[in-house]
Design an enzyme around this catalytic site. Structure first.
Site, short mmCIF file in Angstrom:
data_model
loop_
_atom_site.label_atom_id
_atom_site.label_comp_id
_atom_site.label_asym_id
_atom_site.label_seq_id
_atom_site.Cartn_x
_atom_site.Cartn_y
_atom_site.Cartn_z
N ARG A 168 81.85 -27.86 25.74
CA ARG A 168 82.16 -26.66 26.15
C ARG A 168 82.46 -25.68 24.95
O ARG A 168 83.03 -26.11 23.86
CB ARG A 168 83.36 -26.64 26.80
CG ARG A 168 83.83 -25.23 27.73
CD ARG A 168 85.08 -25.30 28.15
NE ARG A 168 85.34 -23.98 28.84
CZ ARG A 168 86.61 -23.50 29.39
NH1 ARG A 168 87.59 -24.23 29.14
NH2 ARG A 168 86.45 -22.17 29.84
N SER A 220 71.44 -9.47 23.44
CA SER A 220 69.93 -9.35 22.58
C SER A 220 69.18 -8.53 23.36
O SER A 220 69.36 -8.11 24.55
CB SER A 220 69.54 -10.75 22.34
OG SER A 220 68.88 -11.20 23.55
N CYS A 240 77.33 -23.99 26.57
CA CYS A 240 77.47 -25.09 26.43
C CYS A 240 76.39 -26.05 26.19
O CYS A 240 75.58 -25.85 26.11
CB CYS A 240 78.65 -25.66 27.70
SG CYS A 240 79.73 -24.50 28.22
#
Length: 642
Positions: A50, A363, A2
């Site tokens: 959000r 990642s 967010c």
């Protein structure tokens, strides 16, 4: 994932302008396109944008405790929130959502600002304690999530991105910071806590900032530091077992979501390990995403395909071409500060590619900093060994002058650049490592700056950012010192900034399980001799996972996520550089010495030198200045909007 922003006034009765607060949220709407929420009351305002990942229907913010006296806006993910939730329920706290955000207000009721000690995850949050007139700002241990802060005698403003603070409106006395500009030219980014604009700072990783209204004031505190004290008791086999268990646990924790989770896949070791373990924990074939280049020397797509085939992922890929540099203006908007890590371009594109299929990806960030993967570690360890055999007086009196007289030959492979090696050997270890990290070194760096800005620098030294974390490592352990500096500076202010801005530009959440702080603590205890061994980086990490991966993912030479800037600047980007950097009417003319930049560019284009990284940093700076600065070099707030 967010975006958050807000403010607190010294005057508890001062009304908050809801229009200004909404403008702050609108400036970072790309970080949270699914919903917005506000808290507006005398003296304080919070805004939240959000991106719905957990508790899709019930997680809108701000979220408060039972009586609403404590409110929070939050950016990030808390991976151990379910355990904390159960514990707090057992203590009588009542929850109205299933979100990780709500645990913050109840945990604060139990622990105050020590709540951060219990959190496992990536986060930046602002918590308002109305009864105490206290605003608590916090940032996660490694700096995965960003938080900018502006402070003066009457207010504190904060935001996930710099543009949120500037969107508050007029009245902020902000201009380019000459010291931050030199830092940028040195490293290609601005190390915290500075930002490119004087007056706005980054809250450092692993810190909380408390702002109180009575009496008015702020206090910043560090709550965590990575301890690099080695443990010599376990055998290599025992370390490998511990690594496998902790990485597997971290990956599984990072898979928790109410939406599908994919993964970035470069074909290198770290992303391949994450994909392998993520595939084991996924009920269906995961999505993977890769970026490559037409120039085969820079492209890892063939290796990524091998890993994707091995684990049966649903694989997507894209090829980057020179016209991708047209993204520079878009990157200038999303990054807010000049940012010369050229891998921001492919990171931006792979994020856009991934967002078409998923909202969340894992990642491989952090593996090199944890286990010693970069080639510079091996090279600088050799330099450290030689430095240790030479008397200090000899290094300073003989090697220093010899380094200054030695001709510069950037076109040679690094081992043959005697000027670089001689310079580093003449320097103390921390300054030598800062020199290794630098894109642009003195005296060229100050010659490239506009004369009035260079004159304002005095004794400023960009290498000072490296000094404290370097010194925090155990004496006589140069690898630990380099890792400590990278974790403190390069990771939060370069690599994690790149991933955060590039991914959030597309409303994509990126989770790096190898940066789980418990895994980083484990890795920090592993002796350096098991990380870089006989010239091989990440030795212990490779041995831990070599039986799980294709051999090419483990044993081939490490390849960075780079773009071919040297060739692009001599060819398809040449006209853009000339018009952006060298045109006397360009706004960057207030920041740099254009004749010096022009001579450097001519030297590069003729093939007599190789200055691609420095020239790329000037091009990025020029596009940033064109977008963000007014004609007298000050921040123009309206220019930080789309």
């Amino acid at each position: 994932m967010c975006g958050i922003a807000g403010l607190i006034y010294a005057d508890r009765d001062r009304p908050v302008d809801p229009v200004a607060l909404k403008a702050m949220g609108d400036a970072i709407a790309h970080r949270g396109p699914d919903a917005e929420g506000f808290l507006v009351e005398p003296g304080v305002g919070l805004v939240h944008r959000r991106l719905s990942i957990i508790d899709l229907s019930g997680g809108d913010q701000p979220i408060g405790n039972e009586d609403g006296s404590v409110q929070v806006v939050f950016n990030g993910e808390i991976y151990n929130y379910r355990d904390i939730h159960r514990e707090l329920e057992g203590r009588g706290h009542r929850f109205r959502t299933r979100s990780d955000t709500e645990v913050l207000v109840h945990l604060y009721e139990e622990l105050g600002d020590r709540l951060v000690d219990r959190l496992r995850g990536m986060f930046a949050f602002a918590l308002w304690d109305r009864p105490r007139g206290k605003l608590l700002l916090a940032r996660d241990r490694l700096g995965i999530k960003p938080l900018y802060v502006y402070r003066d005698g009457e207010k504190v403003l904060f935001g996930s991105e710099l543009k949120a603070i500037l969107a508050h409106g007029p009245g902020l006395d902000i201009a380019v910071d000459p010291e931050a500009l030199e830092d940028y030219l040195a490293f290609g980014f601005v190390p915290g806590p500075r930002s490119i604009l004087k007056g706005i700072e980054k809250l450092p990783p692993a810190h909380v900032l408390e702002a109180r209204t009575v009496p008015w004031g702020q206090h910043r505190r560090r709550y965590w530091a990575l301890d690099f004290e080695p443990d010599d008791r376990p055998t290599p086999e025992q370390w490998q077992e511990a690594i496998r268990a902790k990485v597997d646990e971290a990956v599984r924790a990072h898979l928790v979501a109410d939406v599908p989770v994919g993964a970035f896949l470069s074909g290198g070791l770290d992303s391949s390990v994450v994909v392998a373990l993520g595939a084991d924990g996924s009920p269906e074939p995961p999505r993977t995403f890769s970026i490559g280049f037409l120039e085969e020397a820079f492209s890892e797509l063939p290796y990524a395909r091998q890993v994707a085939d091995r684990f049966g992922t649903r694989h997507s890929e894209q090829v980057v071409t020179p016209d991708a540099a047209e993204l520079l203006d878009e990157l200038a908007f999303y990054f807010d500060e000049p940012f010369a890590d050229a891998s921001a371009v492919p990171t931006f594109l792979v994020s856009r590619l991934a967002r078409r299929g998923v909202k969340v990806v894992l990642s491989g960030d952090g593996g090199d900093e944890a286990f010693g993967g970069y080639a510079r570690y091996r090279h600088d360890l050799r330099e450290a060994a030689v430095r240790g055999m030479l008397p200090g007086w000899f290094r300073r009196s003989t090697l220093g002058p010899l380094a200054r007289a030695w001709p510069k030959a950037d076109w040679l492979p690094r081992p043959l650049r005697a000027k670089m090696a001689l310079t580093n050997l003449a320097l103390e270890p921390d300054r030598a490592y800062a020199n290794s990290l630098s894109l642009c070194r003195p005296p060229l760096r100050r010659r490239l700056m506009a004369r009035d800005l260079a004159a304002a620098l005095g004794g400023h030294d960009p290498a000072s950012a490296i000094r404290a974390p370097f010194a925090a490592a155990p004496a006589g352990d140069p690898l630990a010192a380099m890792l400590s500096a990278d974790v403190a500076v390069i990771l939060p202010d370069d690599f994690l900034v790149k991933v955060d801005r590039a991914s959030m530009a597309h409303g994509l959440e990126v989770r790096p399980p190898l940066l789980d702080h418990e895994l980083m603590e484990l890795a920090a205890r592993i002796p350096s001799r098991w990380k870089v061994r006989s010239g091989e980086g990440k030795w212990i990490f490779k041995r831990a996972f070599e039986d799980r991966l294709p051999s090419v993912a483990v044993h081939r030479r490490k390849q960075g996520f780079e773009i071919p800037v040297d060739d692009w600047l001599r060819g398809p980007l040449r006209a853009l550089f000339e018009s952006s950097v060298l045109d006397p009417r360009a706004r960057v003319a207030d920041l740099i010495d254009q004749p010096v930049a022009g001579r450097l560019f001519s030297h590069h284009c003729s093939g007599a030198g190789r200055h691609g990284n420095v020239l790329w940093s000037l091009l990025v700076l020029a596009r940033w200045a064109a977008r963000h600065l007014d004609p007298v070099g000050r921040s123009a707030p309206g220019m930080f909007t789309r």
